[in-house]
Design a protein around this motif. Structure first.
Motif, PDB file in Angstrom:
ATOM      1  N   PRO A   1       0.850  -1.196   0.000  1.00 43.13           N
ATOM      2  CA  PRO A   1       0.000   0.000   0.000  1.00 43.13           C
ATOM      3  C   PRO A   1       0.887   1.249   0.000  1.00 43.13           C
TER       4      PRO A   1
ATOM      5  N   PRO B   1      -4.780   1.535  -1.512  1.00 45.14           N
ATOM      6  CA  PRO B   1      -4.786   0.069  -1.372  1.00 45.14           C
ATOM      7  C   PRO B   1      -4.187  -0.630  -2.598  1.00 45.14           C
ATOM      8  N   ILE B   2      -3.709  -1.846  -2.381  1.00 46.06           N
ATOM      9  CA  ILE B   2      -3.024  -2.588  -3.441  1.00 46.06           C
ATOM     10  C   ILE B   2      -3.920  -2.778  -4.658  1.00 46.06           C
ATOM     11  N   GLU B   3      -5.220  -3.083  -4.415  1.00 42.41           N
ATOM     12  CA  GLU B   3      -6.100  -3.345  -5.569  1.00 42.41           C
ATOM     13  C   GLU B   3      -6.161  -2.107  -6.470  1.00 42.41           C
ATOM     14  N   GLU B   4      -6.222  -0.944  -5.804  1.00 41.49           N
ATOM     15  CA  GLU B   4      -6.319   0.275  -6.609  1.00 41.49           C
ATOM     16  C   GLU B   4      -5.044   0.482  -7.428  1.00 41.49           C
TER      17      GLU B   4
ATOM     18  N   GLU C   1      -3.021  -1.865  -8.490  1.00 43.80           N
ATOM     19  CA  GLU C   1      -3.037  -2.850  -9.579  1.00 43.80           C
ATOM     20  C   GLU C   1      -3.923  -2.387 -10.717  1.00 43.80           C
ATOM     21  N   HIS C   2      -5.104  -1.901 -10.336  1.00 40.76           N
ATOM     22  CA  HIS C   2      -6.046  -1.453 -11.347  1.00 40.76           C
ATOM     23  C   HIS C   2      -5.455  -0.293 -12.155  1.00 40.76           C
ATOM     24  N   THR C   3      -4.923   0.712 -11.444  1.00 44.59           N
ATOM     25  CA  THR C   3      -4.357   1.877 -12.135  1.00 44.59           C
ATOM     26  C   THR C   3      -3.227   1.458 -13.062  1.00 44.59           C
ATOM     27  N   GLU C   4      -2.351   0.629 -12.547  1.00 37.92           N
ATOM     28  CA  GLU C   4      -1.207   0.225 -13.360  1.00 37.92           C
ATOM     29  C   GLU C   4      -1.675  -0.499 -14.620  1.00 37.92           C
TER      30      GLU C   4
END
Ligand code: HEM
Ligand SMILES: [Cu+2]
Lengths: 655, 124, 211
Positions: free
Chosen positions: A584, A641-644, A646-649
């Motif tokens: 994060p 957060p990590i999910e965000e 990942e999504h952005t990347e």
């Protein structure tokens, strides 16, 4: 006199001149227009959430850039007016006082409200990305700096229509700028707006110094740091030690004007020359503050577009650091004619000439970098190459001026004007335009059009020579600066005419530049790789524009030109190390605090311009409350957060 | 602020929970005697300077020099006994800045006085 | 003592055995370093005021001189009070490092009170000058005097307000990595003002009464 109720001077709203009426009408129309557009398209929330409260260095960079270009326009219009007035002898285009006001606002705006924000735009866009950081050390303070600058610029420009413009030159020497000779509020506008923007600049200096010294990615030792970041470090050192002196010079003059003190008056033991001394203790370092980042940009651009690592990296670093210390020790060359005595003048003359040595080292290093390089003549590279001859001439005439006895002849002539425009335009402005073209894709995600860019370049560069080379001759022929007109029999007519034509060509160049921006907003080629120039430093490892947290994973650096060596290794077939798991990311929250703080400064500054002390005191109270509220706020950051991430990347890399 | 968990020399490995105990056992700012010593020295320097100035045993120039030296010693006392300049995790940058600051301070004051004396030519 | 800044995962704290609490968060270390830089700017600011004072001090324009104005007991008292407050401020930091919130708060209150009495004396001194034919407007010397000493006084007043705000935060939140950093920084500021005052004492007052 302290008054409870504001007292409105008779000239509160400036009247009596068609230019000013025009300006007033257009200001009102533009304001109404902006308000209408924002309301009609329901953009208020967007403006507040995305821009006015942002603490993201990339957005702050965009705002600095826009402001710098706007101020470049205002200062440029001033320049055109002056040159039109000087085009022919005995012109009556401008009145004498009007001419005084225009050269004052021109100089002040170009240095403090154009050059400074322009370098700060470059600091902000490039430094954190180059050193592998997620933001600057103090993002909130960074926003404070920007808004202080912004509202100071607003305050300064307001003088045009309210109260009257300052007219004692951008150096504002007393006793001319003192109360006896300049009672109007114009001078107060100058003093207060510079004071406010100066505080912001000091904060920026501190911010970038901490960022560079303490926030580099693992493995990026100082001697692996890109040269632009080095130049920002050198410039920040100067900001930190020079701007407080400006603060004092302005404050003392303000106390003279508002409270009737006698620092710089002709009476009661005041000594106006002390102001001159203080002003230039800041003023000379200031010109290096704005030129050093340009040197940094030239280093990046020359190395990238020659396809070679920079020649003599260590000597580049050494010369930057030497310049930043020596340039603090030269200021007397701006007032040799004060007559401080032969010891003083000789010391400062020798010191001044010695600064040419490290500068020469840099010029040769750029030349050697280009030598046998695979040169790509892109627009940034054009600006960088064009800089070299201009700066060589500017440097040579600078050394001529540095010879104290000779300067008694050149001082305050057009020779001087030609010299400093040569270095300021050829150095700072060319450098910033190179940087703007170079980093534009990183800022906005699309390229500026190269063809239009070339037109702008050739017009501006060509116009430059036509404008300023004749001015050297005019200076030698005895034409002094700040004269609003001249008789026809001095032999100056032809050269002045040529100079004015050159200025118009530069003006056209600027318009073409703006056209390039406008054209590219619509048709600019999208930068999908994030690395449109085949760059060498870490900012090109990121997508354009970079996500708000910059690096999903902080890179580990093992060499100079980190991104380039990485690319080489991959081309050779070295498998990149498997990515570490994401964590994060700790980020600062947006805040309206900086904007509000700057508004309060603006209100207080405006009050003091007209000696409305009650407003000044209220503003002081407001500032303290604002600082207190910030100090009590413990909810200033959050985790992405990590999910965000990942999504952005995923979206960014796919786009 | 954006943080860099693993910056070159800022290691961040152990746990916050250890911290309370580690503090009490290993106080970083010396003992109270450090502060008391600093205080006593600073008072002594001040009163010494005052006495010298009032007793006026030396020429004005000599006195001024001595008083300035005493003041400079005071800087040292405040810096080391109270401000703990050397205590930060990486003091070298602090010391560099401090050195530069002192240098520029000296330059500003000394040269301004030199410049504004007009080589002794004018009676300012 | 509670140190937890619970929203921070452990990896963001640095717990080498002898890292002081105020440095324990990365952010704390950055801010303290940044504050040192701020002090460097403030140092140069005072340098200019001192230079101006020294250059203008003889320009009394027939008005009162240093010798006639400065009162030895007053400025000695001001000096001793400020030096003592620097000491008590230091003891506060020491108490904090010992983990004593009450000691910290007590010493800080003492420091604030000393600061207030310093300001009180200074205001009285200024008022006396201003009402006895020596206001700021009288001569270049007086302009420089009031501005130099007054700028220091404004700094001290700001320091007092700042300490009050930190006292409030300490009372509410206890000694955490964040409040510890604030205490440490205001301490730096306070000691710095002490240094400046020592030079005012030497260059302005002693030099003035020496004649
Ligand atoms: C289109 C380009 C420009 C033109 C044609 C131009 C023209 C002039 C002229 C004619 C003057 C002399 C006024 C006088 O003393 O009578 C002047 C002064 C000055 N210019 Fe420019 N200028 C240009 C761009 C710039 C830029 C880019 C900068 C700074 C980055 C700058 C900074 C100054 C300064 C500091 C002064 C001195 C003002 C004063 O003496 O009060 N100029 N300019
Ligand atoms: Cu210069």
């Amino acid at each position: 006199m302290p008054t409870l109720l504001p007292h409105f001077p008779a000239t509160f709203i400036v009247t009596g001149n068609p230019l000013i009426y025009g300006a007033e009408v257009s200001i009102v129309l533009a304001t109404v227009g902006i308000l209408f557009v924002l309301t009609y398209f329901k953009k208020w929330r967007w403006l507040w959430r995305e821009w006015l409260t942002t603490v993201d260095h990339k957005k702050i960079a965009v705002m600095y850039l826009i402001a710098a270009l706007l101020m470049f326009f205002r200062g440029g219009v001033d320049a055109m007016l002056m040159r039109t007035q000087l085009m022919q002898p005995n012109m009556h285009f401008l009145q004498a006082e009007h001419y005084n006001q225009i050269f004052t606002t021109h100089g002040t705006i170009m240095i403090l409200f154009m050059a400074m924000p322009f370098i700060f735009a470059m600091f902000n866009i490039a430094v954190p990305l180059q050193i592998g950081a997620r933001d600057v050390a103090f993002p909130y303070l960074n926003a404070v700096s920007f808004w202080l600058y912004f509202f100071a610029a607003l305050l300064f420009n307001l003088s045009f229509v309210i109260g009257g413009s300052p007219d004692a030159g951008w150096v504002s020497y007393p006793p001319l700028a003192g109360l006896e000779f300049d009672p109007g509020p114009g001078e107060n506008f100058y003093l207060l707006s510079l004071q406010i923007t100066g505080i912001g600049s000091m904060a920026t200096g501190i911010n970038f110094m901490v960022t560079i010294l303490k926030m580099r990615a693992p493995g990026m030792t100082l001697m692996r740091m890109p040269l632009f970041s080095w130049s920002v470090l050198a410039s920040s050192i100067l900001i930190i030690f020079a701007f407080p002196v400006l603060t004092v010079a302005l404050a003392l003059l303000l106390v003279d004007r508002l409270a009737g003190a006698h620092f710089f008056t002709m009476l009661q033991g005041g000594n106006p020359m002390m102001y001159v001394n203080l002003f230039w203790i800041w003023g000379h370092p200031e010109v290096y503050i704005v030129i050093l980042p340009a040197f940094g940009i030239f280093s990046e651009v020359v190395s990238t577009f020659s396809g070679k690592r920079i020649f003599g990296y260590s000597s580049m670093v050494a010369s930057l650091m030497t310049i930043s210390v020596i340039s603090y020790l030269l200021w007397v060359h701006h007032f040799y004619t004060m007559g401080a005595g032969p010891g003083v003048n000789s010391f400062f003359a020798v010191a001044t000439m010695s600064v040419g040595i490290p500068t020469g080292v840099k010029v040769f290093n750029w030349l050697f970098t280009m030598y046998r390089g695979r040169i790509r003549l892109t627009v940034p590279m054009l600006w960088a190459i064009a800089f070299i001859p201009i700066f060589a001439i500017g440097g040579a005439t600078g050394v001529m001026l540095a010879a104290a006895p000779a300067d008694y002849q050149y001082h305050n002539s057009f020779f001087l004007i030609a010299h400093f425009h040569q270095v300021l335009i050829g150095g700072t402005v060319f450098g910033m335009l190179a940087g703007m073209y170079y980093w534009w894709p990183k800022m906005f995600g699309y390229m500026l059009n190269e063809r239009i860019g070339r037109w702008a370049f050739w017009l501006f560069n060509g116009g430059f020579y036509v404008t300023f080379l004749p001015q050297y001759l005019l200076g030698l022929m005895g034409m002094t600066r700040r004269m609003y007109t001249y008789p026809a029999d001095m032999g100056w007519n032809a050269l002045n005419f040529i100079s004015t034509i050159g200025a118009y060509v530069m003006g056209v160049g600027f318009i073409v530049l703006v056209l390039d921006v406008v054209y590219s907003i619509r048709y600019g080629e999208r930068d999908v790789t994030g690395d449109p120039w085949n760059g060498r430093t870490l900012e090109w490892s990121l997508p354009s524009p970079a996500p708000h947290y910059n690096f999903a994973r902080i890179p580990t650096v093992t060499s100079r030109d980190a991104w380039w060596t990485g690319k080489q290794a991959r081309a050779k077939g070295d498998a990149p190390a498997p990515p570490e798991p994401l964590q994060p990311i700790h980020m600062p929250k947006n805040s309206g605090g900086p904007f509000i703080l700057a508004v309060i400064f603006f209100i207080g500054g405006f009050g003091l311009v007209f000696n409305w002390y009650v407003l000044g005191l209220l503003a002081l109270l407001g500032i303290l409350v604002n600082l207190l509220l910030r100090s009590l706020d413990y909810d200033t950051d959050y985790y992405v957060p990590i999910e965000e991430i990942e999504h952005t990347e995923a979206t960014l890399r796919r786009a | 602020m954006s943080q860099h968990p693993d910056r070159p020399s800022d290691h961040a490995s152990s746990h916050a929970a250890d911290r309370a105990s580690s503090h009490a056992s290993n106080p970083p700012s010396g003992s109270p005697w450090m502060y008391i010593a600093g205080f006593v020295i600073s008072i002594a320097l001040t009163l010494g300077a005052l006495w010298l100035a009032l007793a006026r045993q030396f020429s004005t120039e000599a006195l001024l020099t001595v008083i300035l030296i005493l003041a400079i010693l005071q800087i040292g006392v405040q810096m080391f006994f109270f401000m703990h300049v050397t205590e930060s995790p990486r003091p070298q940058f602090n010391l560099w800045i401090l050195g530069l600051g002192m240098f520029f301070t000296f330059v500003v004051i000394a040269s301004s006085i030199w410049i504004m004396s007009f080589g002794g030519a004018l009676g300012y | 003592m509670t140190i937890a800044h619970d929203r921070l995962p452990a990896r963001e704290t640095r717990a080498d055995r002898d890292t002081p609490l105020e440095y324990s968060l990365e952010e704390g270390a950055l801010r303290i370093f940044g504050f040192w830089l701020f002090l460097a700017t403030d140092l140069v600011l005072f340098a200019c005021l001192f230079a101006t004072y020294v250059i203008l001090r003889d320009n009394t324009a027939g008005g009162p001189t240093e010798m006639q104005l400065f009162d030895v007991p007053t400025f000695t008292a001001e000096t001793l009070i400020l030096l003592t407050s620097s000491f008590t401020g230091g003891l506060g930091t020491y108490a904090m490092h010992q983990g004593s919130k009450r000691g910290l708060i007590a010493w800080m209150i003492v420091t604030v009170l000393l600061g207030l009495s310093f300001i009180g004396l200074e205001v009285r001194e200024f008022a006396a000058y201003a009402t006895h034919g020596a206001p700021l407007q009288r001569s270049a010397f007086l302009s420089a005097f009031f501005t130099l000493v007054g700028t220091h006084g404004c700094h001290v007043s700001l320091g007092i307000l700042w300490m009050l705000s930190i006292l409030y935060q300490l009372a509410r939140r206890g000694v955490t990595a964040i409040t510890a950093r604030k205490v440490f920084i205001v301490g730096l500021y306070w000691h710095f003002l002490d240094i400046v005052w020592v030079f005012i004492f030497s260059v302005v007052y002693l030099n003035g009464v020496m004649g």
